[in-house]
Design a protein around this motif. Structure first.
Motif, PDB file in Angstrom:
ATOM      1  N   ALA A  31      -5.835   9.431  -4.880  1.00 50.71           N
ATOM      2  CA  ALA A  31      -5.755   8.028  -4.478  1.00 50.71           C
ATOM      3  C   ALA A  31      -4.538   7.802  -3.582  1.00 50.71           C
ATOM      4  O   ALA A  31      -3.530   8.503  -3.693  1.00 50.71           O
ATOM      5  N   SER A  32      -4.649   6.817  -2.694  1.00 49.46           N
ATOM      6  CA  SER A  32      -3.463   6.354  -1.971  1.00 49.46           C
ATOM      7  C   SER A  32      -2.759   5.362  -2.890  1.00 49.46           C
ATOM      8  O   SER A  32      -3.369   4.411  -3.381  1.00 49.46           O
ATOM      9  N   VAL A  33      -1.473   5.583  -3.133  1.00 50.56           N
ATOM     10  CA  VAL A  33      -0.762   4.871  -4.193  1.00 50.56           C
ATOM     11  C   VAL A  33       0.561   4.335  -3.674  1.00 50.56           C
ATOM     12  O   VAL A  33       1.259   4.995  -2.901  1.00 50.56           O
ATOM     13  N   VAL A  34       0.912   3.141  -4.137  1.00 51.28           N
ATOM     14  CA  VAL A  34       2.252   2.614  -3.903  1.00 51.28           C
ATOM     15  C   VAL A  34       2.879   2.300  -5.260  1.00 51.28           C
ATOM     16  O   VAL A  34       2.207   1.804  -6.173  1.00 51.28           O
ATOM     17  N   LEU A  35       4.168   2.634  -5.384  1.00 48.72           N
ATOM     18  CA  LEU A  35       4.925   2.325  -6.582  1.00 48.72           C
ATOM     19  C   LEU A  35       6.030   1.348  -6.214  1.00 48.72           C
ATOM     20  O   LEU A  35       6.907   1.660  -5.401  1.00 48.72           O
ATOM     21  N   ILE A  36       5.965   0.159  -6.802  1.00 48.69           N
ATOM     22  CA  ILE A  36       6.940  -0.901  -6.544  1.00 48.69           C
ATOM     23  C   ILE A  36       7.922  -0.937  -7.718  1.00 48.69           C
ATOM     24  O   ILE A  36       7.509  -1.125  -8.869  1.00 48.69           O
ATOM     25  N   GLN A  37       9.207  -0.767  -7.414  1.00 46.02           N
ATOM     26  CA  GLN A  37      10.222  -0.735  -8.459  1.00 46.02           C
ATOM     27  C   GLN A  37      11.371  -1.665  -8.061  1.00 46.02           C
ATOM     28  O   GLN A  37      11.888  -1.580  -6.947  1.00 46.02           O
ATOM     29  N   ASP A  38      11.763  -2.552  -8.963  1.00 49.68           N
ATOM     30  CA  ASP A  38      12.782  -3.551  -8.622  1.00 49.68           C
ATOM     31  C   ASP A  38      14.210  -3.045  -8.777  1.00 49.68           C
ATOM     32  O   ASP A  38      15.149  -3.813  -8.606  1.00 49.68           O
ATOM     33  N   ARG A  39      14.408  -1.780  -9.098  1.00 52.07           N
ATOM     34  CA  ARG A  39      15.731  -1.181  -9.206  1.00 52.07           C
ATOM     35  C   ARG A  39      15.871  -0.046  -8.198  1.00 52.07           C
ATOM     36  O   ARG A  39      14.867   0.452  -7.665  1.00 52.07           O
ATOM     37  N   PRO A  40      17.103   0.436  -7.936  1.00 54.82           N
ATOM     38  CA  PRO A  40      17.284   1.522  -6.968  1.00 54.82           C
ATOM     39  C   PRO A  40      16.959   2.892  -7.517  1.00 54.82           C
ATOM     40  O   PRO A  40      16.957   3.874  -6.767  1.00 54.82           O
ATOM     41  N   PRO A 107       2.352  14.030  -2.554  1.00 52.32           N
ATOM     42  CA  PRO A 107       1.536  13.546  -1.426  1.00 52.32           C
ATOM     43  C   PRO A 107       0.716  12.325  -1.834  1.00 52.32           C
ATOM     44  O   PRO A 107       0.192  12.249  -2.948  1.00 52.32           O
ATOM     45  N   GLY A 108       0.610  11.371  -0.932  1.00 50.57           N
ATOM     46  CA  GLY A 108      -0.202  10.183  -1.176  1.00 50.57           C
ATOM     47  C   GLY A 108       0.505   9.074  -1.904  1.00 50.57           C
ATOM     48  O   GLY A 108      -0.092   8.017  -2.154  1.00 50.57           O
ATOM     49  N   LEU A 109       1.793   9.281  -2.265  1.00 47.98           N
ATOM     50  CA  LEU A 109       2.548   8.266  -3.002  1.00 47.98           C
ATOM     51  C   LEU A 109       3.624   7.663  -2.120  1.00 47.98           C
ATOM     52  O   LEU A 109       4.480   8.368  -1.583  1.00 47.98           O
ATOM     53  N   THR A 110       3.557   6.335  -1.944  1.00 43.57           N
ATOM     54  CA  THR A 110       4.585   5.580  -1.221  1.00 43.57           C
ATOM     55  C   THR A 110       5.481   4.893  -2.236  1.00 43.57           C
ATOM     56  O   THR A 110       5.001   4.271  -3.186  1.00 43.57           O
ATOM     57  N   LEU A 111       6.780   5.011  -2.037  1.00 39.74           N
ATOM     58  CA  LEU A 111       7.754   4.488  -2.985  1.00 39.74           C
ATOM     59  C   LEU A 111       8.519   3.332  -2.356  1.00 39.74           C
ATOM     60  O   LEU A 111       9.094   3.468  -1.275  1.00 39.74           O
ATOM     61  N   HIS A 112       8.500   2.176  -3.037  1.00 42.11           N
ATOM     62  CA  HIS A 112       9.290   1.012  -2.604  1.00 42.11           C
ATOM     63  C   HIS A 112      10.279   0.670  -3.715  1.00 42.11           C
ATOM     64  O   HIS A 112       9.933   0.018  -4.701  1.00 42.11           O
ATOM     65  N   LEU A 113      11.524   1.141  -3.561  1.00 42.53           N
ATOM     66  CA  LEU A 113      12.570   0.803  -4.514  1.00 42.53           C
ATOM     67  C   LEU A 113      13.228  -0.515  -4.123  1.00 42.53           C
ATOM     68  O   LEU A 113      13.057  -1.011  -3.009  1.00 42.53           O
TER      69      LEU A 113
END
Length: 777
Positions: A31-40, A107-113
């Motif tokens: 899967a194409s995945v994004v992980l949204i995390q509110d900390r650094p 692969p396939g994981l986008t990370l937004h810290l």
């Protein structure tokens, strides 16, 4: 302010261990995945910002440590981290970077810290997108997705989308829960703030600020169950919640906790009659500023777990994870109450007490329906915001368990395909999800490998040698490599005194009788003592029933004074099973003057338990009592690697080579007709017996195979297709150009210390179906 729009198959909000595991699992499954995390940093409460080390089922059950993605991370941390592990305050940035590296390299994981979800767009009963804001970047994100997984802990995305949730304590009569209060409340377990100290080598002063809370009464700590095991760091009981709301009053709670941390340290440093002299050279090195939260919203799902599910023998058809932490319900109000967690306090002050025996649960299964939101067609959740009552959450909320739920949610989200309604579609894929989880290294108590694509299940197994079980004694060699009991918790007992019944699990080979047993016993009295003994057939290593059915043998053992003596017992038990390795349990009944001597070794998969509150409980941190068995049992045959289970359960499920013969040793698979093989997955022994806290810095489990090769038989000759040196991981996947072969051979040249080679499972595939741990490349 700029706005960026992105679209993914799976949107995961929350980067604690649940969200981290969900995002990696979904990406590994394509899967194409994004992980949204509110900390650094990643890791949530386990990160260096909060510093609560991960707990799970292995704190209470032998061989119950969580595997899968969380295991990959913990093994990597122990192998590379110089820091010891304590209960609180000791997590460092090495752990943060292990998680970060795994996420970035997937692969396939986008990370937004540093990114917070603050709104959700809804179309009917479906989430269309979440709005998020990147801190310090003047950037807003509009993130669209097919499946959304809420791992925020607080159920933030679910709340923004209008999903119904529960908060607080249910009344006992609502679900007939033993540990629920008589009256429902809005109260939740509180949050904690930790600290760490450093030895400066010379006396150093500390003066608390005027706004810190003042402590002067030693009895607040000694009588209130606020145990101080060390001044190095502390303490779970620095906890505050009610009367403040752990969600909306989080900043107030943070400030109040800071006041109390500084006040507690001021008291210990300057006024406590016992601790102040010992704190002379100690200085505060770190004080957390992010409260470790235990409870807030719990999103209602397709199934609501209650206390009854934690002790039930019933199996969920949609089982996708397991738990085994006790029902850990902290005192509402924390520091504002007279006593902190009375049940745990009683056990800490008197380990022999049966107080809290009713809170001891598991291992129990967790259903997928608990992770599927009831009100929305494409929302899942994992972590402490899952569908459970307050009492059930007491066990489910620990991070080892939440990580398993996260991996299950991510796997299901990736495998669901075209999503119309998760609530209706989950039953179509549950079998695939369960087999994928097992293939990815997870364990399910009531499911085993039945993957039709696994060629190894069709093979005949053989080996160069096999270890036989003769037993172990007081002086047997210890091959644990430095792991110890987790002494931050009341591990009990350390000696096998028969003040209560003690049981020892013993693996019996297929088709083998048992003629006699011998136990090493010490009689501390001046006269002979008689010990009643039974042998019972048990279902698995967690079959804690005191009476597991009609005994296979009953007798009395005469123990003369002194010892230890090897006491013989002629049992003459006929073969239990012609086709399977099974467990029996030797039970020695109460005889207060007699001690069953604990072996210095742990026989793999064969450990002991003691009676507590009418059922058995793991002995110590996982120990083997001194026993001998005749004839020696073939408990670790090659056939165990295709049993479908990758840890001790109904049998040891492990092949072990005979330690008398030096390495290399081999394990072989033969097929009646040639097979095309392009991928092999291996599961080695190690990292299961005890909890993460027991493992020292820079640890490599001696049981884990270090150097090995995979060979294929082609045209009558063996060809090496894989060669590895320096391995530390228990699960490895190798993909190579397809070979046509009628046999594969695993050659094991060295372990990380154990004289026996140990393998739980071999899988073989014609296609590259197994997900790979990116850290092994």
């Amino acid at each position: 302010m700029q706005t960026i729009e992105e679209t993914y198959d799976v949107v995961v909000s929350g980067g604690g261990l649940a969200g981290f595991s969900a995002a990696i699992a979904a990406a590994r499954h394509g899967a194409s995945v994004v992980l949204i995390q509110d900390r650094p940093v990643l890791g949530g409460n386990s990160s260096s910002e909060v510093r609560v080390t991960p707990h799970g089922a292995a704190a209470f059950h032998g061989y119950a440590r969580e595997t899968g993605i969380i295991s990959e991370a913990l093994i990597e941390d122990r192998a590379t981290n110089h820091a010891i592990i304590r209960e609180n305050g000791w997590t460092n940035s090495v752990w943060d970077l292990v998680l970060y590296d795994m996420a970035v390299r997937t692969p396939g994981l986008t990370l937004h810290l540093n990114t917070t979800a603050y709104d959700a767009e809804i179309d009917g009963d479906r989430i269309v997108a979440v709005h998020a804001r990147v801190a310090n970047a003047e950037t807003e994100l509009l993130i669209r997705g097919s499946v959304f997984i809420d791992c925020t802990g607080d159920g933030t995305v679910a709340a923004l989308a209008g999903a119904e949730s529960r908060t607080g304590e249910e009344a006992a009569n609502e679900f007939d829960e033993l540990h629920a209060p008589d009256t429902a409340t809005s109260h939740t377990m509180g949050s904690s703030l930790h600290f760490k100290t450093i030895d400066t080598g010379a006396p150093i002063d500390f003066e608390a600020p005027k706004w810190a809370h003042r402590y002067d009464d030693q009895s607040f700590f000694t009588n209130g169950g606020r145990m101080i095991p060390t001044l190095e760091s502390g303490y779970w009981w620095i906890e505050i919640g009610t009367p403040w709301d752990t969600l909306h009053d989080n900043e107030t709670i943070r400030h109040e906790l800071t006041r109390h941390v500084l006040g507690i340290w001021d008291y210990l440093k300057n006024r406590d009659p016992h601790w102040s002299p010992r704190a002379a050279n100690l200085a505060l090195d770190w004080v957390g500023q992010i409260p470790g939260k235990r409870e807030s919203r719990r999103v209602l799902g397709e199934y609501l777990m209650t206390e009854h599910d934690l002790g039930a023998e019933d199996r969920f058809d949609d089982e996708i994870a397991y738990g085994g932490w006790y029902i850990d319900l902290h005192t509402i109000g924390g520091l504002l109450k007279e006593v902190a967690e009375p049940v745990t306090t009683a056990r800490l002050m008197d380990p022999e007490s049966s107080s809290g025996s009713t809170t001891y649960v598991g291992p129990f299964g967790v259903p997928l329906r608990t992770l599927i939101a009831r009100d929305l067609s494409n929302l899942m959740m994992a972590g402490r915001n899952v569908s459970a009552t307050h009492v059930a959450l007491g066990s489910l909320r620990v991070m080892g368990t939440t990580a398993l739920m996260g991996q299950a949610a991510g796997t299901a989200a990736a495998l669901i395909g075209e999503v119309t309604d998760l609530r209706r579609q989950y039953s179509d894929i549950i079998g695939d999800v369960q087999q994928a989880l097992l293939r990815d290294g997870c364990f399910l108590p009531h499911k085993k490998n039945e993957d039709p694509a696994d060629l190894a299940l069709r093979a005949v197994t053989s080996s160069s040698s096999t270890q036989s079980v003769h037993g172990v004694g007081p002086g047997s060699a210890n091959w644990l490599g430095g792991i110890d009991h987790w002494r931050g918790y009341p591990v009990f007992p350390f000696r096998g005194e028969l003040k209560r019944r003690v049981g020892q699990w013993v693996a019996v080979g297929a088709g083998q009788p048992i003629s006699s047993l011998r136990m090493a016993l010490h009689n501390h009295a001046d006269a002979d003592r008689v010990v009643a003994a039974t042998v019972q057939l048990v279902d698995n290593i967690w079959d804690y029933r005191i009476d597991a059915g009609k005994p296979l043998a009953e007798g009395e053992l005469l123990v003369s004074p002194g010892g230890p003596h090897w006491v013989d017992w002629q049992v003459d038990i006929d073969p239990i099973s012609d086709s399977e390795v099974r467990f029996i349990r030797i039970d020695l009944h109460e005889s207060p003057d007699v001690e069953w001597v604990v072996s210095s070794a742990v026989l793999p998969g064969q450990i002991a338990a003691y009676e507590d509150g009418g059922r058995y409980r793991r002995f110590g941190g996982g120990s083997t009592m001194s026993f001998q068995i005749e004839p020696a049992q073939a408990a670790y045959p090659a056939s165990e690697v295709t049993s479908g289970v990758t840890r001790p359960h109904q049998s040891p499920n492990q092949w072990r080579s005979d330690p008398v013969f030096p390495l290399p040793q081999w394990l072989r698979l033969d097929w009646a007709t040639p097979q095309s093989v392009c991928q092999v997955q291996l599961t080695f022994a190690g990292h299961l017996l005890r909890e993460y806290h027991a493992y020292p810095p820079l640890y490599r489990d001696p049981q884990t195979v270090r150097d090995y090769a995979v060979e294929a038989l082609v045209d009558g000759e063996w060809h090496e297709i894989v060669k590895v040196t320096g391995n530390i991981r228990t699960r490895v996947v190798h993909t190579f150009d397809a070979v046509q072969t009628s046999a594969l051979r695993l050659m094991i040249y060295a372990t990380n210390g154990d004289p026996s080679a140990g393998v739980y499972e071999i899988r073989c595939y014609a296609d590259d179906i197994c997900t790979e741990n990116i850290t092994q490349q």
